[in-house]
Design a protein around this motif. Structure first.
Motif, PDB file in Angstrom:
ATOM      1  N   TYR A 142      28.795  34.064  45.522  1.00  0.00           N
ATOM      2  CA  TYR A 142      29.446  32.990  44.713  1.00  0.00           C
ATOM      3  C   TYR A 142      30.887  31.100  45.432  1.00  0.00           C
ATOM      4  O   TYR A 142      30.677  30.469  45.058  1.00  0.00           O
ATOM      5  CB  TYR A 142      31.169  33.888  44.620  1.00  0.00           C
ATOM      6  N   GLU A 143      30.371  32.058  46.909  1.00  0.00           N
ATOM      7  CA  GLU A 143      30.661  31.088  47.422  1.00  0.00           C
ATOM      8  C   GLU A 143      29.972  29.365  47.419  1.00  0.00           C
ATOM      9  O   GLU A 143      30.166  28.218  47.436  1.00  0.00           O
ATOM     10  CB  GLU A 143      31.389  30.802  48.735  1.00  0.00           C
ATOM     11  N   VAL A 144      28.656  30.003  47.984  1.00  0.00           N
ATOM     12  CA  VAL A 144      27.806  29.029  47.806  1.00  0.00           C
ATOM     13  C   VAL A 144      27.828  27.847  46.501  1.00  0.00           C
ATOM     14  O   VAL A 144      27.415  26.962  46.415  1.00  0.00           O
ATOM     15  CB  VAL A 144      26.415  29.499  48.270  1.00  0.00           C
ATOM     16  N   ILE A 145      26.837  29.281  45.319  1.00  0.00           N
ATOM     17  CA  ILE A 145      26.918  28.524  44.376  1.00  0.00           C
ATOM     18  C   ILE A 145      28.183  27.682  43.710  1.00  0.00           C
ATOM     19  O   ILE A 145      28.035  26.193  42.493  1.00  0.00           O
ATOM     20  CB  ILE A 145      26.951  29.059  43.076  1.00  0.00           C
ATOM     21  N   SER A 146      29.837  27.736  44.005  1.00  0.00           N
ATOM     22  CA  SER A 146      30.831  26.882  43.405  1.00  0.00           C
ATOM     23  C   SER A 146      30.603  25.494  44.238  1.00  0.00           C
ATOM     24  O   SER A 146      30.686  24.558  43.991  1.00  0.00           O
ATOM     25  CB  SER A 146      32.073  28.208  44.145  1.00  0.00           C
ATOM     26  N   ALA A 147      29.930  25.977  45.474  1.00  0.00           N
ATOM     27  CA  ALA A 147      29.871  24.713  46.601  1.00  0.00           C
ATOM     28  C   ALA A 147      28.603  23.734  46.114  1.00  0.00           C
ATOM     29  O   ALA A 147      28.661  22.610  45.452  1.00  0.00           O
ATOM     30  CB  ALA A 147      30.236  24.812  48.067  1.00  0.00           C
ATOM     31  N   PRO A 156      24.954  13.670  45.685  1.00  0.00           N
ATOM     32  CA  PRO A 156      23.829  14.452  45.810  1.00  0.00           C
ATOM     33  C   PRO A 156      23.207  15.159  46.846  1.00  0.00           C
ATOM     34  O   PRO A 156      22.509  16.380  47.052  1.00  0.00           O
ATOM     35  CB  PRO A 156      22.762  13.289  44.784  1.00  0.00           C
ATOM     36  N   ASP A 157      23.852  14.167  47.940  1.00  0.00           N
ATOM     37  CA  ASP A 157      23.081  14.771  49.196  1.00  0.00           C
ATOM     38  C   ASP A 157      23.882  16.305  49.652  1.00  0.00           C
ATOM     39  O   ASP A 157      23.189  17.485  49.895  1.00  0.00           O
ATOM     40  CB  ASP A 157      23.149  14.306  50.430  1.00  0.00           C
ATOM     41  N   ALA A 158      24.474  16.117  49.479  1.00  0.00           N
ATOM     42  CA  ALA A 158      25.724  17.820  48.904  1.00  0.00           C
ATOM     43  C   ALA A 158      24.997  18.854  47.993  1.00  0.00           C
ATOM     44  O   ALA A 158      24.661  20.116  48.513  1.00  0.00           O
ATOM     45  CB  ALA A 158      27.157  17.563  49.144  1.00  0.00           C
ATOM     46  N   ALA A 159      24.648  18.135  47.434  1.00  0.00           N
ATOM     47  CA  ALA A 159      24.182  19.416  46.470  1.00  0.00           C
ATOM     48  C   ALA A 159      23.084  19.140  45.985  1.00  0.00           C
ATOM     49  O   ALA A 159      22.285  20.334  46.701  1.00  0.00           O
ATOM     50  CB  ALA A 159      24.209  18.099  44.892  1.00  0.00           C
ATOM     51  N   VAL A 160      21.948  18.587  47.323  1.00  0.00           N
ATOM     52  CA  VAL A 160      20.657  19.018  47.831  1.00  0.00           C
ATOM     53  C   VAL A 160      20.526  20.485  48.431  1.00  0.00           C
ATOM     54  O   VAL A 160      19.691  21.012  48.960  1.00  0.00           O
ATOM     55  CB  VAL A 160      20.079  18.084  48.035  1.00  0.00           C
ATOM     56  N   TYR A 161      21.775  19.908  49.616  1.00  0.00           N
ATOM     57  CA  TYR A 161      21.723  20.869  50.432  1.00  0.00           C
ATOM     58  C   TYR A 161      21.804  22.203  50.064  1.00  0.00           C
ATOM     59  O   TYR A 161      21.218  23.143  50.164  1.00  0.00           O
ATOM     60  CB  TYR A 161      22.802  19.910  51.582  1.00  0.00           C
ATOM     61  N   TRP A 162      23.471  22.257  49.070  1.00  0.00           N
ATOM     62  CA  TRP A 162      23.704  23.875  48.772  1.00  0.00           C
ATOM     63  C   TRP A 162      22.284  23.910  47.744  1.00  0.00           C
ATOM     64  O   TRP A 162      22.054  25.406  47.626  1.00  0.00           O
ATOM     65  CB  TRP A 162      24.595  23.146  48.009  1.00  0.00           C
ATOM     66  N   LEU A 163      21.694  23.422  47.171  1.00  0.00           N
ATOM     67  CA  LEU A 163      20.475  24.220  46.535  1.00  0.00           C
ATOM     68  C   LEU A 163      19.380  24.922  47.737  1.00  0.00           C
ATOM     69  O   LEU A 163      19.122  25.372  46.943  1.00  0.00           O
ATOM     70  CB  LEU A 163      19.801  22.699  45.808  1.00  0.00           C
ATOM     71  N   ALA A 164      18.879  24.115  48.482  1.00  0.00           N
ATOM     72  CA  ALA A 164      18.260  24.349  49.588  1.00  0.00           C
ATOM     73  C   ALA A 164      18.643  25.731  50.072  1.00  0.00           C
ATOM     74  O   ALA A 164      18.467  26.879  50.475  1.00  0.00           O
ATOM     75  CB  ALA A 164      18.192  23.634  50.763  1.00  0.00           C
ATOM     76  N   ARG A 165      20.359  26.072  50.098  1.00  0.00           N
ATOM     77  CA  ARG A 165      20.160  26.864  51.014  1.00  0.00           C
ATOM     78  C   ARG A 165      20.254  28.126  50.163  1.00  0.00           C
ATOM     79  O   ARG A 165      19.889  29.624  50.028  1.00  0.00           O
ATOM     80  CB  ARG A 165      21.944  26.836  50.566  1.00  0.00           C
ATOM     81  N   LEU A 166      20.449  27.776  48.354  1.00  0.00           N
ATOM     82  CA  LEU A 166      19.954  28.576  47.179  1.00  0.00           C
ATOM     83  C   LEU A 166      18.979  29.302  47.009  1.00  0.00           C
ATOM     84  O   LEU A 166      18.679  30.247  47.662  1.00  0.00           O
ATOM     85  CB  LEU A 166      20.982  28.602  46.184  1.00  0.00           C
TER      86      LEU A 166
END
Length: 423
Positions: free
Chosen positions: A247-252, A262-272
């Motif tokens: 929930y924390e990662v999908i929220s971020a 976009p940089d943060a969004a791609v980072y969290w996408l990669a984490r997922l």
């Protein structure tokens, strides 16, 4: 040799408060829990946090430094008879010593309601000091009646400096650690290892022990950055699909899209993706974000997100990562408006409060008073579509929505002056 069969993380558990590293808010020199322990006081409590952050080590310290007996049980495999036996042992210890024993229930959230309630009388009378550990949110998983009698200490993933300190101790300790091997290490090596452990001390020590054994077995004695990067397994990604990390990662992820980063969004996408998250779940959240956060500021966002969902589902991983990345960058860079989201919520709220209007007579099928907009050169006619006018949609000045606002201002007075007048 027997010592080497015990994992380094187990051997390096702290035996004093000074050896405990991390969680300065509760265990630092002036931390609230440490102050109590130094005075011999152990509160009944829950230690809540992810694996490898020192929960079990702290429980054992709580008992040892206050000279209390420790009775330990794991809620995953424990039977009711074992729980009763633990409570009886604790009561006998108090009767003999005058001090309450520490009853340590690991992963306490696995106990059902009846098992948790069985602990209540002993906790209330002070026959035991109950200390439970959990990786799941106690406010959701622990009975409220039991939770009301406990303190909750939230232990976060360890900081990089904490992990470096723990590994440094392990490399230097000749009795329990790796000190007898005489290993040396280059600057930055422990930081590299710490970065790959995701705040988990057990994972950091496991990785360190693996590398040291590999190097030592080949006759070497130097932990070099090059060797670490070559030999180290892929970074440990902490992510429980049913737990807080999910929930924390999908929220971020969603908030980074909403915040146009976009940089943060791609980072969290990669984490997922690296954590093995379901591609369909990620795509669904992107579709929702396109509708909720971008809306009519860029109507193409929803189309693109929907297309990306279908395309990524058709291709699967690893190629789906490219499709999702393209869509995520587009969504993050798009102009934002939540006015369509607000409009439907306000309309629903109005209806639930009793604003139930009958359909105007001229809009009922077959009524001759209805005026067909396409018969007019403008493809619009001044005509009421509600018995009493309402204003729910207030277009922003973002992207394509600004053009929508200008067009609506030509048709309806309420879009020009902000009033609820129909025309």
């Amino acid at each position: 040799m027997i010592q080497w069969e015990i994992p380094l993380a187990e051997r390096m558990r702290p035996s004093s408060l000074d050896q405990y590293i991390g969680h300065l808010d509760v265990m630092g020199p002036t931390g609230s829990l440490r102050v109590l322990l130094e005075k011999g006081v152990v509160p009944s409590c829950i230690l809540y946090g992810p694996p490898g952050v020192g929960k079990t080590a702290l429980v054992r310290l709580m008992a040892s430094v206050t000279d209390r007996e420790l009775f330990e049980i794991n809620a995953v495999s424990a039977k009711v008879s074992q729980l009763r036996d633990l409570i009886e042992k604790a009561a006998r210890f108090k009767a003999l010593s005058g001090r309450s024993a520490v009853a340590f229930v690991d992963e306490i959230y696995h106990f059902n309601k009846g098992q948790q309630n069985a602990l209540l009388p002993s906790v209330e009378k002070g026959d035991v000091v109950l200390v439970g550990t959990t990786t799941e949110n106690p406010w959701f998983e622990i009975n409220k009646t039991l939770l009301s009698r406990l303190l909750v200490f939230s232990l976060k993933p360890l900081e990089k400096d904490d992990l470096v300190g723990i590994m440094n101790n392990a490399l230097s300790d000749e009795e329990k650690g790796l000190g007898k091997l005489g290993m040396k290490w280059e600057d930055g090596v422990l930081e590299e290892l710490a970065s790959s452990a995701s705040g988990d001390a057990r994972q950091a020590l496991t990785r360190l022990e693996y590398l040291v054994r590999v190097i030592s077995a080949s006759g070497g004695s130097l932990l070099s950055l090059d060797r670490v990067r070559k030999e180290l397994p892929a970074a440990f990604v902490r992510h429980d699909k049913d737990g807080d990390d999910h929930y924390e990662v999908i929220s971020a992820f969603i908030k980074s899209i909403r915040g146009s980063d976009p940089d943060a969004a791609v980072y969290w996408l990669a984490r997922l993706l690296e954590a093995g998250e379901d591609v369909r779940f990620i795509a669904r959240r992107m579709i929702i974000s396109a509708a909720e956060d971008i809306g009519l500021a860029d109507p193409m966002a929803l189309i693109l997100a929907t297309s990306a969902a279908k395309a990524s589902d058709m291709t699967g991983m690893p190629e789906a990562r490219i499709i999702l990345s393209e869509a995520v960058i587009y969504l993050a860079a798009a102009p934002k408006s939540n006015r369509a989201y607000d409009a439907v919520n306000q309309a629903i709220s109005s209806i639930r409060k009793g604003d139930i209007q009958r359909v105007p007579d001229h809009l009922i099928n077959g009524n001759p008073d209805y005026r067909y907009p396409h018969d007019d050169p403008r493809h619009w006619v001044p005509q009421s579509y509600l018995r009493e006018p309402r204003r729910f949609y207030r277009p922003s000045e973002m992207g394509a929505e600004a053009r929508i606002a200008q067009r609506l201002k030509r048709y309806w007075r309420r879009f020009r002056d902000g009033r609820d007048g129909e025309v």
